[in-house]
Design a protein around this motif. Structure first.
Motif, short mmCIF file in Angstrom:
data_model
loop_
_atom_site.label_atom_id
_atom_site.label_comp_id
_atom_site.label_asym_id
_atom_site.label_seq_id
_atom_site.Cartn_x
_atom_site.Cartn_y
_atom_site.Cartn_z
N LEU A 14 0.69 -1.28 -0.03
CA LEU A 14 -0.18 -0.09 -0.02
C LEU A 14 0.84 1.30 0.02
O LEU A 14 0.52 2.22 -0.85
CB LEU A 14 -0.87 -0.08 1.31
CG LEU A 14 -2.02 -0.84 1.00
CD1 LEU A 14 -2.94 -1.00 2.37
CD2 LEU A 14 -2.89 -0.74 0.05
N GLN A 15 1.96 1.26 0.72
CA GLN A 15 2.83 2.19 0.73
C GLN A 15 3.39 2.71 -0.59
O GLN A 15 3.74 3.95 -1.02
CB GLN A 15 3.72 2.19 1.95
CG GLN A 15 3.47 2.42 3.33
CD GLN A 15 4.20 2.03 4.37
OE1 GLN A 15 5.37 1.28 4.11
NE2 GLN A 15 4.12 2.47 5.65
N GLU A 16 3.82 1.65 -1.40
CA GLU A 16 4.56 1.76 -2.48
C GLU A 16 3.23 2.37 -3.49
O GLU A 16 3.71 3.35 -4.26
CB GLU A 16 5.09 0.49 -3.39
CG GLU A 16 6.18 -0.11 -2.63
CD GLU A 16 6.97 -1.14 -3.18
OE1 GLU A 16 6.45 -1.75 -4.00
OE2 GLU A 16 7.74 -1.61 -2.74
N ASN A 17 2.00 1.83 -3.45
CA ASN A 17 1.17 2.24 -4.44
C ASN A 17 0.74 3.67 -4.18
O ASN A 17 0.51 4.37 -5.04
CB ASN A 17 -0.15 1.53 -4.06
CG ASN A 17 -1.48 1.60 -5.17
OD1 ASN A 17 -1.06 2.26 -6.23
ND2 ASN A 17 -2.39 1.24 -4.67
N GLU A 23 3.10 10.51 -7.16
CA GLU A 23 4.05 10.86 -8.18
C GLU A 23 3.39 11.01 -9.51
O GLU A 23 3.48 12.19 -10.24
CB GLU A 23 5.31 9.69 -8.38
CG GLU A 23 6.22 9.89 -7.50
CD GLU A 23 7.23 8.69 -7.43
OE1 GLU A 23 7.08 7.86 -8.28
OE2 GLU A 23 8.05 8.55 -6.44
N LYS A 24 2.36 10.16 -9.79
CA LYS A 24 1.48 10.36 -11.03
C LYS A 24 0.73 11.53 -11.18
O LYS A 24 0.48 12.30 -11.98
CB LYS A 24 0.77 8.95 -11.33
CG LYS A 24 1.69 7.86 -11.59
CD LYS A 24 0.65 6.48 -11.92
CE LYS A 24 1.28 5.50 -11.97
NZ LYS A 24 0.46 4.05 -12.20
N ALA A 25 -0.04 11.79 -9.51
CA ALA A 25 -0.66 12.97 -9.67
C ALA A 25 0.00 14.32 -9.84
O ALA A 25 -0.43 15.12 -10.32
CB ALA A 25 -1.32 12.90 -8.24
N ALA A 41 -7.21 11.92 -5.19
CA ALA A 41 -8.31 11.35 -4.46
C ALA A 41 -8.09 9.80 -4.22
O ALA A 41 -8.35 9.10 -3.10
CB ALA A 41 -9.66 11.58 -5.17
N GLU A 42 -7.38 9.04 -5.31
CA GLU A 42 -7.15 7.55 -5.25
C GLU A 42 -6.05 7.60 -4.22
O GLU A 42 -6.10 6.69 -3.12
CB GLU A 42 -6.59 7.20 -6.34
CG GLU A 42 -7.97 6.79 -7.53
CD GLU A 42 -7.29 6.27 -8.93
OE1 GLU A 42 -6.45 5.63 -8.86
OE2 GLU A 42 -7.93 6.64 -9.79
N ALA A 43 -5.12 8.49 -4.07
CA ALA A 43 -4.10 8.22 -2.94
C ALA A 43 -4.48 8.50 -1.94
O ALA A 43 -4.01 7.91 -0.80
CB ALA A 43 -3.03 9.41 -3.38
N GLU A 44 -5.52 9.30 -1.66
CA GLU A 44 -6.01 9.66 -0.03
C GLU A 44 -6.63 8.35 0.22
O GLU A 44 -6.73 7.99 1.45
CB GLU A 44 -7.00 10.92 -0.31
CG GLU A 44 -6.38 12.18 -0.45
CD GLU A 44 -5.26 12.32 0.75
OE1 GLU A 44 -5.60 12.11 1.66
OE2 GLU A 44 -4.31 12.87 0.38
N GLU A 45 -7.50 7.68 -0.52
CA GLU A 45 -8.20 6.41 -0.34
C GLU A 45 -7.20 5.33 0.10
O GLU A 45 -7.37 4.49 1.12
CB GLU A 45 -9.05 5.75 -1.51
CG GLU A 45 -10.00 6.51 -1.74
CD GLU A 45 -11.09 6.68 -0.60
OE1 GLU A 45 -11.59 5.61 -0.02
OE2 GLU A 45 -11.89 7.60 -0.36
N ILE A 50 -3.86 2.47 4.86
CA ILE A 50 -2.51 2.72 5.46
C ILE A 50 -2.72 2.83 6.96
O ILE A 50 -2.26 2.25 7.78
CB ILE A 50 -1.60 3.37 4.81
CG1 ILE A 50 -1.11 2.81 3.52
CG2 ILE A 50 -0.24 3.49 5.91
CD1 ILE A 50 -0.17 3.76 2.51
N ASP A 51 -3.59 3.93 7.18
CA ASP A 51 -3.71 4.15 8.64
C ASP A 51 -4.56 3.15 9.24
O ASP A 51 -4.47 2.94 10.49
CB ASP A 51 -4.62 5.65 8.48
CG ASP A 51 -3.65 6.82 8.22
OD1 ASP A 51 -2.54 6.62 8.25
OD2 ASP A 51 -4.44 7.97 7.91
N SER A 52 -5.51 2.70 8.67
CA SER A 52 -6.48 1.60 9.29
C SER A 52 -5.49 0.34 9.51
O SER A 52 -5.72 -0.29 10.74
CB SER A 52 -7.72 1.30 8.42
OG SER A 52 -7.29 0.62 7.16
#
Length: 56
Positions: A14-17, A23-25, A41-45, A50-52
């Protein structure tokens, strides 16, 4: 050497994703703001996932 065949944990994936999406954004926001916002928005999801995982 011994970590060569170590499988990545879900958190590491998840951290790599997340890093990749950021970077893409950033690159996309320079030419296509709508696409950049969508990727953010995808990165925030992913960040929420990751937080959970960290809170478990």
């Amino acid at each position: 050497m011994f970590g060569l065949f170590k499988k990545k944990t879900e958190l590491e994936k998840l951290q790599e994703n997340y890093k990749s999406l950021l970077e893409k954004a950033h690159k996309a926001s320079q030419s296509n703001r709508t696409l950049g916002d969508k990727l953010m928005a995808e990165a925030e999801e992913v960040a929420k996932k990751i937080d959970s995982l960290k809170n478990q």
